[in-house]
Design a protein around this motif. Structure first.
Motif, PDB file in Angstrom:
ATOM      1  N   ASP A 116      35.737  38.547  46.536  1.00  0.00           N
ATOM      2  CA  ASP A 116      37.051  39.206  46.590  1.00  0.00           C
ATOM      3  C   ASP A 116      37.569  39.494  45.191  1.00  0.00           C
ATOM      4  O   ASP A 116      38.073  40.588  44.907  1.00  0.00           O
ATOM      5  CB  ASP A 116      38.052  38.321  47.341  1.00  0.00           C
ATOM      6  CG  ASP A 116      37.675  38.127  48.790  1.00  0.00           C
ATOM      7  OD1 ASP A 116      37.385  39.120  49.462  1.00  0.00           O
ATOM      8  OD2 ASP A 116      37.658  36.970  49.239  1.00  0.00           O
ATOM      9  N   ASN A 117      37.452  38.516  44.302  1.00  0.00           N
ATOM     10  CA  ASN A 117      37.925  38.704  42.924  1.00  0.00           C
ATOM     11  C   ASN A 117      37.112  39.768  42.197  1.00  0.00           C
ATOM     12  O   ASN A 117      37.662  40.543  41.400  1.00  0.00           O
ATOM     13  CB  ASN A 117      37.869  37.381  42.166  1.00  0.00           C
ATOM     14  CG  ASN A 117      38.856  36.358  42.711  1.00  0.00           C
ATOM     15  OD1 ASN A 117      39.836  36.708  43.372  1.00  0.00           O
ATOM     16  ND2 ASN A 117      38.602  35.096  42.449  1.00  0.00           N
ATOM     17  N   LEU A 118      35.800  39.806  42.476  1.00  0.00           N
ATOM     18  CA  LEU A 118      34.960  40.826  41.853  1.00  0.00           C
ATOM     19  C   LEU A 118      35.390  42.222  42.302  1.00  0.00           C
ATOM     20  O   LEU A 118      35.530  43.138  41.482  1.00  0.00           O
ATOM     21  CB  LEU A 118      33.498  40.574  42.212  1.00  0.00           C
ATOM     22  CG  LEU A 118      32.497  41.639  41.728  1.00  0.00           C
ATOM     23  CD1 LEU A 118      32.508  41.722  40.203  1.00  0.00           C
ATOM     24  CD2 LEU A 118      31.085  41.331  42.236  1.00  0.00           C
ATOM     25  N   MET A 119      35.629  42.390  43.607  1.00  0.00           N
ATOM     26  CA  MET A 119      36.050  43.691  44.112  1.00  0.00           C
ATOM     27  C   MET A 119      37.424  44.077  43.576  1.00  0.00           C
ATOM     28  O   MET A 119      37.697  45.261  43.314  1.00  0.00           O
ATOM     29  CB  MET A 119      36.065  43.672  45.641  1.00  0.00           C
ATOM     30  CG  MET A 119      34.698  43.531  46.270  1.00  0.00           C
ATOM     31  SD  MET A 119      33.526  44.774  45.685  1.00  0.00           S
ATOM     32  CE  MET A 119      34.314  46.295  46.204  1.00  0.00           C
ATOM     33  N   THR A 120      38.292  43.083  43.375  1.00  0.00           N
ATOM     34  CA  THR A 120      39.600  43.358  42.783  1.00  0.00           C
ATOM     35  C   THR A 120      39.444  43.897  41.370  1.00  0.00           C
ATOM     36  O   THR A 120      40.088  44.880  40.976  1.00  0.00           O
ATOM     37  CB  THR A 120      40.453  42.075  42.773  1.00  0.00           C
ATOM     38  OG1 THR A 120      40.752  41.688  44.124  1.00  0.00           O
ATOM     39  CG2 THR A 120      41.758  42.295  42.028  1.00  0.00           C
ATOM     40  N   ASP A 121      38.570  43.265  40.573  1.00  0.00           N
ATOM     41  CA  ASP A 121      38.364  43.704  39.190  1.00  0.00           C
ATOM     42  C   ASP A 121      37.724  45.091  39.133  1.00  0.00           C
ATOM     43  O   ASP A 121      38.074  45.911  38.281  1.00  0.00           O
ATOM     44  CB  ASP A 121      37.487  42.688  38.448  1.00  0.00           C
ATOM     45  CG  ASP A 121      38.201  41.362  38.224  1.00  0.00           C
ATOM     46  OD1 ASP A 121      39.446  41.356  38.230  1.00  0.00           O
ATOM     47  OD2 ASP A 121      37.515  40.330  38.059  1.00  0.00           O
ATOM     48  N   VAL A 122      36.803  45.369  40.062  1.00  0.00           N
ATOM     49  CA  VAL A 122      36.177  46.686  40.101  1.00  0.00           C
ATOM     50  C   VAL A 122      37.216  47.752  40.446  1.00  0.00           C
ATOM     51  O   VAL A 122      37.243  48.836  39.838  1.00  0.00           O
ATOM     52  CB  VAL A 122      35.016  46.693  41.122  1.00  0.00           C
ATOM     53  CG1 VAL A 122      34.530  48.124  41.367  1.00  0.00           C
ATOM     54  CG2 VAL A 122      33.863  45.825  40.627  1.00  0.00           C
ATOM     55  N   THR A 123      38.084  47.456  41.414  1.00  0.00           N
ATOM     56  CA  THR A 123      39.130  48.406  41.790  1.00  0.00           C
ATOM     57  C   THR A 123      40.073  48.675  40.632  1.00  0.00           C
ATOM     58  O   THR A 123      40.451  49.825  40.368  1.00  0.00           O
ATOM     59  CB  THR A 123      39.920  47.861  42.996  1.00  0.00           C
ATOM     60  OG1 THR A 123      39.030  47.609  44.078  1.00  0.00           O
ATOM     61  CG2 THR A 123      40.983  48.847  43.431  1.00  0.00           C
ATOM     62  N   ARG A 124      40.452  47.607  39.917  1.00  0.00           N
ATOM     63  CA  ARG A 124      41.338  47.806  38.758  1.00  0.00           C
ATOM     64  C   ARG A 124      40.655  48.650  37.693  1.00  0.00           C
ATOM     65  O   ARG A 124      41.283  49.517  37.063  1.00  0.00           O
ATOM     66  CB  ARG A 124      41.742  46.447  38.184  1.00  0.00           C
ATOM     67  CG  ARG A 124      42.641  46.564  36.960  1.00  0.00           C
ATOM     68  CD  ARG A 124      43.167  45.232  36.504  1.00  0.00           C
ATOM     69  NE  ARG A 124      42.116  44.297  36.150  1.00  0.00           N
ATOM     70  CZ  ARG A 124      42.317  43.083  35.663  1.00  0.00           C
ATOM     71  NH1 ARG A 124      43.557  42.658  35.478  1.00  0.00           N
ATOM     72  NH2 ARG A 124      41.311  42.294  35.373  1.00  0.00           N
TER      73      ARG A 124
END
Length: 520
Positions: free
Chosen positions: A185-193
């Motif tokens: 989840d945190n990885l996908m958050t960073d990719v989205t940002r």
């Protein structure tokens, strides 16, 4: 505060402009101010005080917020909005179980349909069992009916087991969606940002668009001349309303009222909030906040053209003129000689309510009253359980909020006001609203050693400071105050301290900002 080259045009008035003429000032007084809060109206002391100050200054005021919104301040139009949460809840209602929960239902609708259908099937089978016991049939027919009924129960058992497996997996997937804190989840958050930048909030927190759908039409209908937006969520709504209005030839000034930043429940929520704030912060025409340190931080973080005005959320001075007819001591049904401390506000763990509960066994006959917005909150259930384990549940009292204007008078019958907050960044830099309310109730305070409140308490001498989350030191501080409470109450007799800490004083720079923005 609006930046050059921003989406919106330049602000007509500027702090360095000359004072408007009397006719212009009268014209400004005919202006409409919309105060927008992202939460419920009733418990938002900041929104209610801002609206009252604007109304007293002669503006037409509309207060926009969510339920509960039962208060009706004189002369203020209250508009209640309903945020449906369709976009924000979509992730939870359709959690995409994937490989981890392959048998989970794919939507809330399917889960609800199957579980309710299973309950209905059981009810029919139980009814059929009763019918077979009551209705008289020839033995062969009864035996056949019972065999068929047994097969129906067997089929139900298999179906129930399968449904429960799928429902359990669905609920696990929903819990994961509600708390997206795994590494993936945190990885996908960073990719989205990384990919979307400031626009990442649309993907990470679509609930912000639910609020746009609810608040936007109300602001378009009201057509205010100035929107006072409390918090970054209301800021986005305000800026978008101002852009629509300006496109139609109607100028709206936007004042952003910034509270301390509280940590989000997940990295996803934190990143979404940061992206949303950065998207609109420099579009505001004016910025106000609740502390000098926070004002400097905001100017540096968003590269504002001026330091935000400081408007602390203190009660009006008139709140101390009379005691509440049914104060906190009366609500707890305690006599005047029983020592009573009060903790006002939510009971989230970072506010340190557990320190109070753990200290009660060592403070003998001291009672503790928690005045909270939601007496049924799960965190309170945990506190009650812990108090029962310690044998002090009889000395724990949980009371609901009273109207904002009555808070200091309501608290005045207690002996001590406590603020045992933990040493987190959002507690360090400002004096909490409750601190001012305790002061106007003339209560001695016991506060943890967070910077702003500890410094104010040590300078004024109105209470004791203890080490945050240290129960033994909290017991020492409370004992010191109970030994000589008059000494700490005398601190409020200092000349003009309560007037300095009053909404009449604090609202002056806010109204000055309004006058500059709504001038000629």
């Amino acid at each position: 505060m609006g930046m050059a080259g921003s989406l919106r045009g330049p602000t007509p008035a500027h702090p360095s402009d000359p004072e408007p003429s009397a006719p212009a000032a009268r014209a400004a007084r005919d202006a409409c101010v919309a105060v927008v809060t992202g939460g419920g109206v009733d418990g938002d002391s900041r929104a209610l005080r801002v609206a009252a100050a604007a109304r007293t200054a002669g503006y037409r005021v509309t207060l926009v917020g969510q339920a509960p919104a039962t208060v009706a301040p004189r002369g203020i139009d209250v508009r209640r909005v309903v945020v449906q949460g369709v976009l924000g809840n979509h992730r939870v209602r359709r959690p995409r179980p994937g490989l981890r929960w392959p048998f989970a239902y794919r939507s809330a609708g399917a889960h609800d349909h199957r579980t309710v259908r299973l309950a209905a099937a059981r009810a029919l089978l139980v009814t059929r069992s009763a019918e077979l016991n009551l209705v008289h049939r020839p033995l062969p027919l009864l035996a056949l009916a019972r065999c068929g009924h047994a097969l129906a129960w067997l089929r139900y058992g298999l179906r129930a087991g399968w449904t429960r497996v799928r429902a359990a997996q669905y609920q696990a997937a929903v819990r994961r969606r509600r708390s997206p804190d795994a590494r993936l989840d945190n990885l996908m958050t960073d990719v989205t940002r990384l990919l979307l930048g400031r626009r990442a909030w649309r993907r990470l927190d679509p609930g912000l668009l639910d609020e746009e759908v609810a608040y936007g039409p109300v602001l378009d209908e009201v057509r205010p001349h100035l929107i006072h937006a409390l918090g970054h969520r209301a800021l986005g709504v305000a800026i978008r309303a101002a852009l629509r209005a300006e496109g139609a030839g109607h100028r709206i000034e936007v004042v952003w009222d910034v509270p301390p930043r509280t940590p989000g429940p997940s990295r996803r929520a934190t990143v979404a909030g940061d992206a949303h704030e950065r998207s609109f912060a420099r579009e505001a025409d004016g910025v106000v906040t609740v502390g000098e340190g926070l004002a400097r931080e905001l100017r540096a973080r968003h590269r504002l053209s001026a330091t935000p005005a400081v408007v602390r959320n203190a009660p009006p001075l008139a709140a101390t003129t009379a005691r509440h007819p049914h104060g906190v001591r009366d609500r707890c049904r305690l006599g005047p000689d029983v020592p009573l401390l009060v903790h006002a506000g939510p009971v989230t763990p970072d506010r340190g309510p557990a320190t109070v509960i753990e200290a009660l066994p060592k403070l003998y006959d001291l009672h503790a009253a928690f005045v909270v917005p939601d007496p049924d909150h799960p965190d309170l259930a945990a506190l009650r359980e812990r108090a029962a384990q310690l044998g002090v549940d009889g000395r724990l009292h949980v009371l609901p909020y009273v109207p904002v204007a009555e808070i200091p008078a309501f608290l005045a019958s207690a002996d001590i006001g406590v603020l045992p907050v933990h040493k987190l960044p959002h507690h360090q830099s400002v004096l909490a609203t409750r601190y001012f309310e305790y002061a106007h109730a003339r209560l001695p305070v016991v506060v943890s050693d967070v910077r702003a409140m500890a410094a104010a308490t040590l300078e004024l001498g109105n209470g004791e400071v203890f080490r945050a989350a240290d129960t033994a030191d909290f017991v020492r501080a409370v004992g010191a105050v109970l030994t000589n409470p008059r000494r700490y109450r005398k601190a409020y007799d200092r000349v003009d301290i309560l007037r300095t800490w009053s909404w009449q004083t604090e609202s002056t720079p806010l109204l000055d900002l309004y006058a500059r923005l709504l001038g000629p």
